[in-house]
Write a protein that holds these residues in place. Structure first.
Motif, PDB file in Angstrom:
ATOM      1  N   GLY A 105       0.835  -1.199   0.000  1.00 20.19           N
ATOM      2  CA  GLY A 105       0.000   0.000   0.000  1.00 20.19           C
ATOM      3  C   GLY A 105       0.868   1.247   0.000  1.00 20.19           C
ATOM      4  N   ILE A 106       0.439   2.255  -0.755  1.00 19.95           N
ATOM      5  CA  ILE A 106       1.197   3.503  -0.867  1.00 19.95           C
ATOM      6  C   ILE A 106       0.281   4.666  -0.513  1.00 19.95           C
ATOM      7  N   LYS A 107       0.773   5.539   0.345  1.00 16.74           N
ATOM      8  CA  LYS A 107       0.017   6.728   0.727  1.00 16.74           C
ATOM      9  C   LYS A 107       0.941   7.924   0.535  1.00 16.74           C
ATOM     10  N   GLY A 108       0.535   8.863  -0.290  1.00 19.10           N
ATOM     11  CA  GLY A 108       1.421   9.996  -0.583  1.00 19.10           C
ATOM     12  C   GLY A 108       2.698   9.480  -1.235  1.00 19.10           C
ATOM     13  N   ASP A 109       3.841   9.936  -0.731  1.00 14.31           N
ATOM     14  CA  ASP A 109       5.105   9.503  -1.349  1.00 14.31           C
ATOM     15  C   ASP A 109       5.786   8.379  -0.550  1.00 14.31           C
ATOM     16  N   LYS A 110       5.027   7.767   0.381  1.00 16.77           N
ATOM     17  CA  LYS A 110       5.635   6.734   1.241  1.00 16.77           C
ATOM     18  C   LYS A 110       4.913   5.384   1.117  1.00 16.77           C
ATOM     19  N   ILE A 111       5.626   4.346   1.471  1.00 20.85           N
ATOM     20  CA  ILE A 111       5.004   3.025   1.560  1.00 20.85           C
ATOM     21  C   ILE A 111       4.228   2.972   2.884  1.00 20.85           C
ATOM     22  N   ALA A 112       2.913   2.665   2.782  1.00 17.33           N
ATOM     23  CA  ALA A 112       2.067   2.648   3.985  1.00 17.33           C
ATOM     24  C   ALA A 112       2.130   1.294   4.675  1.00 17.33           C
ATOM     25  N   PHE A 113       2.207   0.225   3.884  1.00 13.57           N
ATOM     26  CA  PHE A 113       2.356  -1.107   4.484  1.00 13.57           C
ATOM     27  C   PHE A 113       2.786  -2.110   3.434  1.00 13.57           C
ATOM     28  N   MET A 128      20.316  -5.162  -6.671  1.00 13.36           N
ATOM     29  CA  MET A 128      19.916  -4.058  -7.550  1.00 13.36           C
ATOM     30  C   MET A 128      19.091  -3.017  -6.790  1.00 13.36           C
ATOM     31  N   THR A 129      18.903  -3.240  -5.473  1.00 14.99           N
ATOM     32  CA  THR A 129      18.038  -2.333  -4.699  1.00 14.99           C
ATOM     33  C   THR A 129      18.709  -1.928  -3.387  1.00 14.99           C
ATOM     34  N   SER A 130      18.501  -2.728  -2.329  1.00 13.87           N
ATOM     35  CA  SER A 130      19.000  -2.296  -1.014  1.00 13.87           C
ATOM     36  C   SER A 130      20.525  -2.235  -0.967  1.00 13.87           C
ATOM     37  N   PHE A 131      21.188  -3.114  -1.719  1.00 11.03           N
ATOM     38  CA  PHE A 131      22.650  -3.126  -1.620  1.00 11.03           C
ATOM     39  C   PHE A 131      23.293  -1.849  -2.180  1.00 11.03           C
ATOM     40  N   PRO A 132      23.008  -1.472  -3.451  1.00 18.07           N
ATOM     41  CA  PRO A 132      23.582  -0.195  -3.905  1.00 18.07           C
ATOM     42  C   PRO A 132      23.087   0.995  -3.085  1.00 18.07           C
ATOM     43  N   ALA A 133      21.842   0.941  -2.601  1.00 16.96           N
ATOM     44  CA  ALA A 133      21.352   2.047  -1.763  1.00 16.96           C
ATOM     45  C   ALA A 133      22.213   2.159  -0.514  1.00 16.96           C
ATOM     46  N   LYS A 134      22.555   1.015   0.072  1.00 18.25           N
ATOM     47  CA  LYS A 134      23.393   1.035   1.282  1.00 18.25           C
ATOM     48  C   LYS A 134      24.814   1.515   0.962  1.00 18.25           C
ATOM     49  N   GLN A 135      25.354   1.064  -0.165  1.00 22.46           N
ATOM     50  CA  GLN A 135      26.724   1.473  -0.517  1.00 22.46           C
ATOM     51  C   GLN A 135      26.852   2.977  -0.667  1.00 22.46           C
ATOM     52  N   PHE A 136      25.780   3.629  -1.106  1.00 23.83           N
ATOM     53  CA  PHE A 136      25.839   5.082  -1.287  1.00 23.83           C
ATOM     54  C   PHE A 136      25.068   5.810  -0.184  1.00 23.83           C
ATOM     55  N   ARG A 137      24.689   5.052   0.851  1.00 22.90           N
ATOM     56  CA  ARG A 137      24.006   5.623   2.020  1.00 22.90           C
ATOM     57  C   ARG A 137      22.757   6.417   1.620  1.00 22.90           C
ATOM     58  N   ARG A 169      19.389   6.335   2.378  1.00 22.83           N
ATOM     59  CA  ARG A 169      18.825   5.630   3.526  1.00 22.83           C
ATOM     60  C   ARG A 169      17.362   5.245   3.398  1.00 22.83           C
ATOM     61  N   ASP A 170      16.581   6.022   2.667  1.00 27.75           N
ATOM     62  CA  ASP A 170      15.127   5.774   2.685  1.00 27.75           C
ATOM     63  C   ASP A 170      14.633   5.048   1.441  1.00 27.75           C
ATOM     64  N   ARG A 171      15.547   4.445   0.685  1.00 34.79           N
ATOM     65  CA  ARG A 171      15.132   3.768  -0.547  1.00 34.79           C
ATOM     66  C   ARG A 171      15.782   2.386  -0.646  1.00 34.79           C
ATOM     67  N   GLY A 172      15.260   1.570  -1.562  1.00 31.65           N
ATOM     68  CA  GLY A 172      15.882   0.275  -1.826  1.00 31.65           C
ATOM     69  C   GLY A 172      15.253  -0.894  -1.082  1.00 31.65           C
ATOM     70  N   VAL A 173      14.268  -0.628  -0.212  1.00 33.30           N
ATOM     71  CA  VAL A 173      13.587  -1.691   0.537  1.00 33.30           C
ATOM     72  C   VAL A 173      12.092  -1.389   0.552  1.00 33.30           C
ATOM     73  N   LEU A 174      11.284  -2.446   0.412  1.00 29.56           N
ATOM     74  CA  LEU A 174       9.832  -2.289   0.599  1.00 29.56           C
ATOM     75  C   LEU A 174       9.548  -2.422   2.087  1.00 29.56           C
ATOM     76  N   PRO A 197      16.129  15.063  -6.262  1.00 31.28           N
ATOM     77  CA  PRO A 197      17.548  14.891  -5.955  1.00 31.28           C
ATOM     78  C   PRO A 197      17.697  14.088  -4.661  1.00 31.28           C
ATOM     79  N   VAL A 198      18.630  13.174  -4.648  1.00 27.46           N
ATOM     80  CA  VAL A 198      18.890  12.356  -3.465  1.00 27.46           C
ATOM     81  C   VAL A 198      20.206  12.838  -2.870  1.00 27.46           C
ATOM     82  N   THR A 199      20.149  13.313  -1.638  1.00 24.06           N
ATOM     83  CA  THR A 199      21.360  13.839  -1.011  1.00 24.06           C
ATOM     84  C   THR A 199      21.659  13.070   0.261  1.00 24.06           C
ATOM     85  N   ARG A 200      22.849  13.281   0.795  1.00 22.82           N
ATOM     86  CA  ARG A 200      23.235  12.573   2.022  1.00 22.82           C
ATOM     87  C   ARG A 200      22.400  13.048   3.198  1.00 22.82           C
TER      88      ARG A 200
END
Ligand SMILES: [Zn+2]
Ligand SMILES: [Zn+2]
Length: 536
Positions: free
Chosen positions: A27-35, A457-466, A468-473, A533-536
């Protein structure tokens, strides 16, 4: 419960962490995953319901290696990325970035390095900037992008700005201070790390110590050091240098576009990882080479030749008329080491040359292959295009070695660059718009679980570049979500590629959702530009 904006039901949920898939709903609400729920969610209250029909729902892919920082100013839709399910790209790789200092200097640098054409350089940008934060703010205000973009600082751009062009010496005390200040400033303003292009001017004139000193600043900020390594040393020694830079500085290392045909380099990384060092790599999973038009080739020759880096295209063309100039270019430009029997001539406007190899035509004209290339550039001008390396080793069906693709720290990186809308064949990297398709196929063939491929292709590269709020459902994370059938995710195979169609796209991606907004529906890209834009 509040009504959802989007509900994806009847889906095979793969959350990006590597955990086993399960049937459920997101489920998605606004720009976030709701559940994220198992089984039927039992919630019909959503403005848009997507019945996945048993297909996979997973986080949007994170591309660790892109060069879109200037292209998105004019082309925010990045269709080749959306079609591959990429919702976040890390740009500014290989030493090239949007900072420091101002717009004109950055455009000048990127032009000199063959990353943009003269026409692109002369086209007014939608906004101008004088710092990393001004670039980020301008991008956000200029109307958005289809997907999210993060940015690295590029050591090449920094060194060029501080020290000048082909400067083959270490920075002096003032220059070192300024380089460090610029890295610190960029990180403070949100850059994800710093990249080097140690095979290119001017990055290649930096010794290991110069990079270690800057990487120490990265370590201080928990930012990533990404490297187009120093190939002149040989791929294993160059990989060892990147690992050494990480070990001495304490910075996390991302080895860029590491060729899967070099298992020895991979073993060096595996050893470092086993010893507890934070090192990962991205790779371009397969290539049938590059289509390079004449004017771009001249720019590349300029990039590789210290004598000509600062003189411009006309200086290179003049030098190309002399035997001494030609000798110099052949010596320094890696394109001339390609087997001329694998270099094809296209777009000449001359039917007697079209599609023939450089080896073939050179022999018919009784000239050497490099001389033929120079002659054609001078005779045919900017339109003549060369297809370099059709039959490379990595086009073989049993490529890559299973050992290599099974490493858990290896991700695909598109490394697509320089495809301007008005200039589709200027630099067309034939397999790269299908990078994620190819990687997924190769990894599954080598026995890697689908959940694990998607993690890489998701959480791992997200973690490598820190990031933080992407790459995982997961509840509360940014709603970057894709829906697709991995078995229907397709791109032409290496031997099916049509070099005359630079708009070939991956197919089989059904839905791409970025920050809770649908960007692709039923396989068709919409006009939405919700990327940030995705920033630190
Ligand atoms: Zn590179
Ligand atoms: Zn690159």
């Amino acid at each position: 419960m509040q009504a959802l904006d989007i509900l994806v039901t009847n889906a095979r949920v793969i959350d990006g962490t590597g955990k086993d898939a399960f049937m459920g709903a997101v489920g998605i609400k606004g720009d976030k995953i709701a559940f994220v729920a198992r089984g039927a969610a039992g919630i019909a209250e959503a403005k848009t319901v997507i019945d996945a029909g048993g297909k996979v729902v997973c986080p949007g892919f994170v591309d660790p290696h892109a060069h879109l920082e200037l292209l998105i100013l004019h082309q925010p839709r990045t269709e080749a990325y959306v079609a591959q399910g990429i919702t976040t790209a890390v740009n500014g790789n290989c030493g090239h970035s949007v900072t420091p200092y101002g717009t004109d200097r950055v455009l000048e640098y990127q032009y000199r390095n063959g990353l943009i054409t003269q026409r692109f350089r002369e086209t007014p940008t939608p906004f101008r900037w004088n710092s990393f934060s001004e670039y980020i703010a301008g991008l956000a205000a200029a109307g958005g992008t289809a997907i999210n973009h993060g940015f690295l600082l590029g050591h090449g751009t920094l060194r060029w700005a501080v020290m000048g062009g082909a400067i083959n010496r270490p920075p002096n005390e003032d220059e070192r201070k300024e380089l460090k200040r610029l890295v610190r400033e960029g990180l403070e303003q949100g850059a994800l790390g710093m990249s080097t292009g140690l095979a290119y001017i001017p990055s290649k004139y930096a010794d290991t110590d110069e990079i270690v000193e800057l990487a120490e600043v990265l370590a201080e900020y928990d930012a990533t050091y990404a490297s187009h390594i120093r190939y002149q040393l040989g791929i294993e020694a160059a990989t060892a240098e990147a690992i050494e830079i990480g070990r001495r500085s304490g910075a996390r290392v991302q080895v860029s576009h590491l060729h899967m045909g070099a298992p020895g380099a991979y073993r060096l990384i595996a050893d470092a990882v086993a010893e507890g060092q934070d090192v990962a790599a991205d790779t371009i999973p397969r290539s049938t080479g590059h289509l390079v038009r004449g004017d771009r080739l001249v720019q590349f020759i300029m990039t590789m030749s210290p004598e000509y880096f600062d003189v411009g295209v006309d200086g290179v063309l003049d030098a190309m008329r002399t035997p001494e100039g030609r000798r110099l270019f052949v010596h320094q430009e890696p394109f001339f080491t390609h087997d001329p029997a694998e270099v094809y001539i296209v777009n000449t406007g001359d039917a007697s040359l079209e599609g023939r190899t450089v080896a073939d035509v050179a022999s018919a004209r009784s000239v050497s292959p490099p001389d033929l290339i120079f002659d054609l550039l001078l005779e045919k001008g900017r339109e003549v295009t060369f297809w370099f390396g059709k039959d490379r080793q990595d086009a073989a069906p049993d490529f890559p070695p299973d050992e290599v693709i099974r490493y858990p720290w290896l991700s695909p990186g598109t490394d697509i660059l320089m495809v301007e809308d008005w200039d589709p064949q200027g630099w067309y990297e034939l397999m790269r718009p299908g990078c994620n398709v190819t990687f997924m196929r190769q990894a599954r063939r080598a026995g890697v679980r689908l959940e694990e491929v998607i993690r890489r292709m998701t959480s791992f590269p997200a973690k490598q570049f820190r990031i933080r709020d992407r790459g995982v459902l997961e509840e509360g994370k940014a709603a970057d979500v894709i829906v697709f059938d991995p078995d229907a995710f397709a791109y032409p195979a290496a031997d099916e590629i049509d070099y005359s169609n630079p708009y070939t796209r991956a197919t089989g991606m059904d839905y791409v959702i970025v920050n809770g907004t649908i960007v692709m529906a039923e396989g068709r890209q919409l006009d939405a530009l919700p990327g940030r834009p995705v920033t630190r």
